[in-house]
Design an enzyme around this catalytic site. Structure first.
Site, mmCIF file in Angstrom:
data_model
loop_
_atom_site.group_PDB
_atom_site.id
_atom_site.type_symbol
_atom_site.label_atom_id
_atom_site.label_comp_id
_atom_site.label_asym_id
_atom_site.label_seq_id
_atom_site.Cartn_x
_atom_site.Cartn_y
_atom_site.Cartn_z
ATOM 1 N N TYR A 191 7.646 -2.411 -1.569
ATOM 2 C CA TYR A 191 7.519 -1.001 -1.952
ATOM 3 C C TYR A 191 8.917 -0.412 -2.164
ATOM 4 O O TYR A 191 9.338 -0.193 -3.301
ATOM 5 C CB TYR A 191 6.736 -0.199 -0.911
ATOM 6 C CG TYR A 191 6.384 1.216 -1.354
ATOM 7 C CD1 TYR A 191 7.217 1.929 -2.215
ATOM 8 C CD2 TYR A 191 5.220 1.837 -0.929
ATOM 9 C CE1 TYR A 191 6.900 3.211 -2.644
ATOM 10 C CE2 TYR A 191 4.895 3.130 -1.363
ATOM 11 C CZ TYR A 191 5.758 3.803 -2.207
ATOM 12 O OH TYR A 191 5.438 5.075 -2.630
ATOM 13 N N ALA A 235 0.838 -1.212 0.000
ATOM 14 C CA ALA A 235 0.000 0.000 0.000
ATOM 15 C C ALA A 235 0.866 1.253 0.000
ATOM 16 O O ALA A 235 2.003 1.246 0.471
ATOM 17 C CB ALA A 235 -0.898 -0.001 1.230
ATOM 18 N N SER A 279 0.148 3.451 10.304
ATOM 19 C CA SER A 279 0.953 4.544 9.772
ATOM 20 C C SER A 279 1.398 5.407 10.944
ATOM 21 O O SER A 279 0.583 5.775 11.791
ATOM 22 C CB SER A 279 0.136 5.396 8.806
ATOM 23 O OG SER A 279 0.807 6.628 8.605
ATOM 24 N N LYS A 283 -2.005 5.375 -4.224
ATOM 25 C CA LYS A 283 -2.939 5.773 -3.163
ATOM 26 C C LYS A 283 -4.340 6.045 -3.691
ATOM 27 O O LYS A 283 -5.316 5.890 -2.972
ATOM 28 C CB LYS A 283 -2.415 7.023 -2.446
ATOM 29 C CG LYS A 283 -1.247 6.727 -1.500
ATOM 30 C CD LYS A 283 -0.786 7.980 -0.785
ATOM 31 C CE LYS A 283 0.477 7.767 0.018
ATOM 32 N NZ LYS A 283 0.256 7.292 1.381
ATOM 33 N N ASN A 311 2.195 8.393 10.693
ATOM 34 C CA ASN A 311 2.042 9.788 10.276
ATOM 35 C C ASN A 311 0.656 10.381 10.497
ATOM 36 O O ASN A 311 0.364 11.468 10.032
ATOM 37 C CB ASN A 311 2.437 9.915 8.803
ATOM 38 C CG ASN A 311 3.830 9.375 8.561
ATOM 39 O OD1 ASN A 311 4.743 9.675 9.330
ATOM 40 N ND2 ASN A 311 3.996 8.556 7.537
ATOM 41 N N THR A 312 -0.213 9.642 11.151
ATOM 42 C CA THR A 312 -1.518 10.175 11.537
ATOM 43 C C THR A 312 -1.582 10.079 13.051
ATOM 44 O O THR A 312 -1.421 8.992 13.611
ATOM 45 C CB THR A 312 -2.660 9.376 10.870
ATOM 46 O OG1 THR A 312 -2.579 9.567 9.456
ATOM 47 C CG2 THR A 312 -4.029 9.840 11.351
ATOM 48 N N PHE A 320 -1.263 10.144 4.575
ATOM 49 C CA PHE A 320 -2.493 9.755 3.851
ATOM 50 C C PHE A 320 -2.975 10.856 2.911
ATOM 51 O O PHE A 320 -4.151 11.231 2.916
ATOM 52 C CB PHE A 320 -3.633 9.401 4.821
ATOM 53 C CG PHE A 320 -3.405 8.169 5.640
ATOM 54 C CD1 PHE A 320 -2.449 7.229 5.297
ATOM 55 C CD2 PHE A 320 -4.184 7.922 6.776
ATOM 56 C CE1 PHE A 320 -2.247 6.079 6.059
ATOM 57 C CE2 PHE A 320 -3.997 6.782 7.543
ATOM 58 C CZ PHE A 320 -3.022 5.863 7.190
ATOM 59 N N ASN A 379 9.177 8.351 5.038
ATOM 60 C CA ASN A 379 8.044 9.129 4.531
ATOM 61 C C ASN A 379 7.145 9.554 5.673
ATOM 62 O O ASN A 379 6.963 8.839 6.653
ATOM 63 C CB ASN A 379 7.268 8.327 3.468
ATOM 64 C CG ASN A 379 6.107 7.538 4.043
ATOM 65 O OD1 ASN A 379 5.022 8.078 4.283
ATOM 66 N ND2 ASN A 379 6.324 6.245 4.303
ATOM 67 N N THR A 428 4.981 -5.903 8.238
ATOM 68 C CA THR A 428 4.561 -4.745 9.006
ATOM 69 C C THR A 428 4.521 -3.486 8.144
ATOM 70 O O THR A 428 4.988 -3.494 7.012
ATOM 71 C CB THR A 428 5.581 -4.423 10.130
ATOM 72 O OG1 THR A 428 6.831 -4.023 9.514
ATOM 73 C CG2 THR A 428 5.819 -5.593 11.038
ATOM 74 N N ASN A 429 4.091 -2.414 8.773
ATOM 75 C CA ASN A 429 4.203 -1.080 8.186
ATOM 76 C C ASN A 429 5.622 -0.536 8.446
ATOM 77 O O ASN A 429 6.498 -1.284 8.865
ATOM 78 C CB ASN A 429 3.128 -0.163 8.807
ATOM 79 C CG ASN A 429 2.645 0.899 7.839
ATOM 80 O OD1 ASN A 429 3.448 1.537 7.166
ATOM 81 N ND2 ASN A 429 1.344 1.091 7.761
ATOM 82 N N THR A 430 5.829 0.751 8.257
ATOM 83 C CA THR A 430 7.143 1.383 8.460
ATOM 84 C C THR A 430 7.424 1.581 9.958
ATOM 85 O O THR A 430 6.508 1.532 10.776
ATOM 86 C CB THR A 430 7.169 2.758 7.768
ATOM 87 O OG1 THR A 430 6.082 3.540 8.294
ATOM 88 C CG2 THR A 430 6.990 2.623 6.270
ATOM 89 N N LYS A 446 -3.211 -4.218 9.242
ATOM 90 C CA LYS A 446 -1.770 -3.972 9.056
ATOM 91 C C LYS A 446 -1.175 -3.397 10.328
ATOM 92 O O LYS A 446 -1.600 -2.341 10.798
ATOM 93 C CB LYS A 446 -1.550 -3.021 7.878
ATOM 94 C CG LYS A 446 -0.078 -2.843 7.524
ATOM 95 C CD LYS A 446 0.057 -2.212 6.163
ATOM 96 C CE LYS A 446 1.507 -1.975 5.785
ATOM 97 N NZ LYS A 446 1.612 -1.361 4.455
HETATM 98 C C1 LIG Z 1 6.216 6.579 0.371
HETATM 99 C C2 LIG Z 1 5.513 5.499 1.133
HETATM 100 C C3 LIG Z 1 4.137 5.613 1.359
HETATM 101 C C4 LIG Z 1 3.465 4.612 2.049
HETATM 102 N N1 LIG Z 1 2.117 4.729 2.238
HETATM 103 C C5 LIG Z 1 1.439 3.731 2.845
HETATM 104 C C6 LIG Z 1 0.037 3.786 2.973
HETATM 105 O O1 LIG Z 1 -0.628 4.712 2.516
HETATM 106 N N2 LIG Z 1 -0.577 2.753 3.619
HETATM 107 C C7 LIG Z 1 0.098 1.689 4.125
HETATM 108 O O2 LIG Z 1 -0.514 0.783 4.680
HETATM 109 N N3 LIG Z 1 1.446 1.603 3.997
HETATM 110 C C8 LIG Z 1 2.116 2.595 3.371
HETATM 111 N N4 LIG Z 1 3.470 2.486 3.241
HETATM 112 C C9 LIG Z 1 4.179 1.320 3.813
HETATM 113 C C10 LIG Z 1 4.414 0.236 2.779
HETATM 114 O O3 LIG Z 1 3.188 -0.278 2.326
HETATM 115 C C11 LIG Z 1 5.248 -0.919 3.367
HETATM 116 O O4 LIG Z 1 4.479 -1.611 4.336
HETATM 117 C C12 LIG Z 1 6.537 -0.436 4.013
HETATM 118 O O5 LIG Z 1 7.144 0.537 3.221
HETATM 119 C C13 LIG Z 1 7.524 -1.587 4.243
HETATM 120 O O6 LIG Z 1 7.843 -2.241 3.059
HETATM 121 P P1 LIG Z 1 9.158 -1.900 2.178
HETATM 122 O O7 LIG Z 1 10.330 -1.983 3.095
HETATM 123 O O8 LIG Z 1 9.126 -2.928 1.085
HETATM 124 O O9 LIG Z 1 8.973 -0.519 1.647
HETATM 125 C C14 LIG Z 1 4.184 3.474 2.547
HETATM 126 C C15 LIG Z 1 5.541 3.381 2.305
HETATM 127 C C16 LIG Z 1 6.219 4.354 1.605
HETATM 128 C C17 LIG Z 1 7.706 4.197 1.361
#
Ligand SMILES: Cc1cc2nc3c(=O)[nH]c(=O)nc-3n(C[C@H](O)[C@H](O)[C@H](O)COP(=O)(O)O)c2cc1C
Length: 348
Positions: free
Chosen positions: A319, A68, A182, A72, A184-185, A121, A117, A247-249, A220
């Site tokens: 991603y 994700a 996230s 977006k 960021n919220t 959203f 990042n 996981t997420n970030t 997530k």
């Molecule tokens: C620029 C950016 C925007 C992202 N936006 C979202 C988001 O809107 N929703 C979400 O669930 N994860 C978001 N992610 C997290 C990614 O979906 C992913 O879970 C995370 O980056 C870890 O995977 P990766 O190491 O392969 O990037 C975002 C990541 C990046 C780098």
């Protein structure tokens, strides 16, 4: 093809502002996907062996998905599908459109093959996303839709805000990802707590169970979770029958140089891998195969994708790896899985 990207294209793109590049990629993809010849050429260049599997009742042709946050507004899915992904997770979509955080909000950590990042959203809202996606359907691969909450919506209003988004998007997704992770919220991650998560997810599951087609859900989770919150989320997943995306970030900066500590936001890419894998392994131990798991965080090649599948992920997502290795990363991962005779335990 991956070689060409790493040698020439990446150099070119990395000289430009990261968000500008991303917007240009989405715009180009939107235009390109209307030309069937372009889609065919991309498909041909990305062709790889299939690894059929069924997860959460959905048939996938391979376990490698787009994470994700890349698309977006659900507007480039046809083009992205051409790169051989087994599935695409679109969004995160919020009920109302919102601009996200002030720029700059997207940073490359080039030496670390990572990204920070704090987009927040930024998206065109659920109605717009539904309209865009409806024009692209049917797609050749399953689509997940990630739902989140508007920044100006209070935590008390959150369950309703998510539910309304889900209702608008329901017809267009094969599964739904509830994004509570996230960084960021404000306060979003507080939704991990057992009772709060239950209050958030239950109305959505109830809504889905009343529909003609009952579609699966994934929640997530963050890589920065305390063991107690992780155990709570895993127990609820098993009780209610939803999957988890680990996981997420991360907000943790211990795996990157101190310089980056002052950059707020979520860290992804190679330095996230270990932390994310730890959470994935813990999650797998907690749910014991009773609910499906998607692994995301730090996949940069075939070996790091296989690692997550071996730790208990049924599917994986990329991603940051696409930014550093290029879109033919999907094909490279699938070829690696083939060489290592991987086959899904979920293929019957
Ligand atoms: C620029 C950016 C925007 C992202 N936006 C979202 C988001 O809107 N929703 C979400 O669930 N994860 C978001 N992610 C997290 C990614 O979906 C992913 O879970 C995370 O980056 C870890 O995977 P990766 O190491 O392969 O990037 C975002 C990541 C990046 C780098």
């Amino acid at each position: 093809m991956g070689f060409l990207y790493r040698k020439f294209i990446r150099q070119l793109l990395f000289n430009l502002n990261p968000e500008l590049v991303h917007d240009a990629v989405i715009k180009t993809a939107r235009a390109a996907q209307r030309v069937e010849l372009v889609n065919s050429v991309v498909r041909l260049l990305s062709r790889a062996k299939d690894f059929p599997l069924t997860v959460a009742g959905i048939k996938f042709r391979n376990p490698v998905g787009l994470a994700a946050g890349f698309d977006k507004n659900c507007e480039a899915a046809r083009f992205m599908a051409g790169f051989g992904f087994g599935f695409l997770e679109l969004g995160t979509v919020t009920l109302r459109p919102q601009p996200g955080n002030p720029k700059p909000r997207l940073f490359r950590l080039r030496d670390d093959h990572a990204i920070i990042n704090r987009m927040g959203f930024n998206n065109a809202g659920a109605f717009d996303a539904a309209r865009s996606l409806s024009r692209l359907l049917p797609l050749p691969v399953p689509v997940g839709i990630s739902v989140g909450k508007n920044a100006d919506c209070t935590m008390d209003e959150a369950p309703r805000n998510y539910l309304e988004t889900l209702k608008i998007m329901y017809d267009y997704g094969d599964y739904f990802a509830v994004n509570i992770s996230s960084p960021n919220t404000l306060q979003l991650r507080s939704l991990h707590g057992g009772e709060k998560l239950k209050r958030l997810v239950e109305p959505m599951l109830d809504f889905a169970s009343g529909q003609k087609k009952v579609k699966p859900f994934f929640v997530k989770i963050a890589p920065d979770l305390e063991d107690g919150d992780l155990a709570g989320a895993a127990a609820l997943a098993v009780e209610k029958g939803f999957g988890l995306i680990a996981t997420n970030t991360t907000v943790n900066r211990s795996a990157v140089p101190a310089y980056w500590r002052s950059y707020e936001g979520g860290l992804s890419g190679k330095p996230l891998r270990e932390l994310s894998n730890t959470i994935l392994a813990k999650t797998a131990a907690l749910v014991k195969g009773k609910v499906p798991l998607i692994g995301s965080g730090g996949i940069s090649d075939g070996a790091t994708a296989l690692e997550k599948l071996s730790l208990g992920a049924d599917l994986v997502q990329v991603y940051s790896g696409l930014v550093y290795e290029g879109p033919f990363l999907v094909k490279e991962i699938l070829e690696y899985l083939g060489r290592h005779h991987w086959h899904s335990p979920r293929h019957h």
